[in-house]
Design a protein around this motif. Structure first.
Motif, PDB file in Angstrom:
ATOM      1  N   TYR A  22       0.875  -1.176   0.000  1.00 32.54           N
ATOM      2  CA  TYR A  22       0.000   0.000   0.000  1.00 32.54           C
ATOM      3  C   TYR A  22       0.908   1.220   0.000  1.00 32.54           C
ATOM      4  O   TYR A  22       1.782   1.345   0.861  1.00 32.54           O
ATOM      5  N   ALA A  23       0.700   2.108  -0.974  1.00 29.36           N
ATOM      6  CA  ALA A  23       1.567   3.273  -1.111  1.00 29.36           C
ATOM      7  C   ALA A  23       0.768   4.489  -1.556  1.00 29.36           C
ATOM      8  O   ALA A  23      -0.332   4.360  -2.089  1.00 29.36           O
ATOM      9  N   MET A  24       1.365   5.659  -1.343  1.00 24.97           N
ATOM     10  CA  MET A  24       0.774   6.926  -1.766  1.00 24.97           C
ATOM     11  C   MET A  24       1.750   7.635  -2.699  1.00 24.97           C
ATOM     12  O   MET A  24       2.965   7.545  -2.526  1.00 24.97           O
ATOM     13  N   LYS A  25       1.188   8.322  -3.690  1.00 20.59           N
ATOM     14  CA  LYS A  25       1.996   9.173  -4.567  1.00 20.59           C
ATOM     15  C   LYS A  25       1.094  10.295  -5.059  1.00 20.59           C
ATOM     16  O   LYS A  25       0.014  10.044  -5.587  1.00 20.59           O
ATOM     17  N   ASP A  26       1.539  11.512  -4.874  1.00 19.87           N
ATOM     18  CA  ASP A  26       0.784  12.691  -5.308  1.00 19.87           C
ATOM     19  C   ASP A  26      -0.656  12.677  -4.797  1.00 19.87           C
ATOM     20  O   ASP A  26      -1.588  13.020  -5.511  1.00 19.87           O
ATOM     21  N   SER A  54      -5.202   1.592  -8.419  1.00 19.74           N
ATOM     22  CA  SER A  54      -5.178   2.923  -7.826  1.00 19.74           C
ATOM     23  C   SER A  54      -6.610   3.355  -7.530  1.00 19.74           C
ATOM     24  O   SER A  54      -7.553   2.877  -8.132  1.00 19.74           O
ATOM     25  N   ASP A  55      -6.734   4.258  -6.572  1.00 25.06           N
ATOM     26  CA  ASP A  55      -8.032   4.833  -6.231  1.00 25.06           C
ATOM     27  C   ASP A  55      -8.190   6.130  -7.001  1.00 25.06           C
ATOM     28  O   ASP A  55      -7.854   7.198  -6.518  1.00 25.06           O
ATOM     29  N   ASP A  56      -8.626   6.039  -8.234  1.00 27.32           N
ATOM     30  CA  ASP A  56      -8.835   7.247  -9.081  1.00 27.32           C
ATOM     31  C   ASP A  56     -10.099   7.938  -8.730  1.00 27.32           C
ATOM     32  O   ASP A  56     -11.094   7.413  -8.473  1.00 27.32           O
TER      33      ASP A  56
END
Length: 87
Positions: A62-66, A85-87
């Motif tokens: 699980y990661a975050m980017k922008d 991704s959670d768009d």
């Protein structure tokens, strides 16, 4: 879809070919060295890794980017298998 493919290719390019798991299926708690390698590879590409666990025979990250959340799945050789991704 293009974004997921680009992400997968970028991660594959930054992933070492060293095999850190000896079993063909991943289970239990991820080895600290594997977690560190996943975190390093993703951090180099601008991701903030929140959690790494094993699920369904893969490493689930699980990661975050922008500001966007990602689930990135790796096989035992740390090749990207799937990205959501959670768009």
């Amino acid at each position: 879809m293009k974004r997921i493919i680009a992400l997968s290719l970028a991660i594959l390019a930054g992933t070492a070919t060293t095999t850190l798991a000896t079993s063909s299926e991943i289970s239990g708690t991820p080895d600290a060295a594997v977690v560190e390698q996943i975190k390093t590879n993703l951090a180099d590409q601008g991701y903030e890794v929140r959690k790494v666990k094993t699920e369904d025979g893969m490493y689930e990250t699980y990661a975050m980017k922008d500001g966007e959340k990602f689930e990135i799945y790796f096989d035992k050789d740390l090749n990207v298998v799937k990205t959501k991704s959670d768009d």
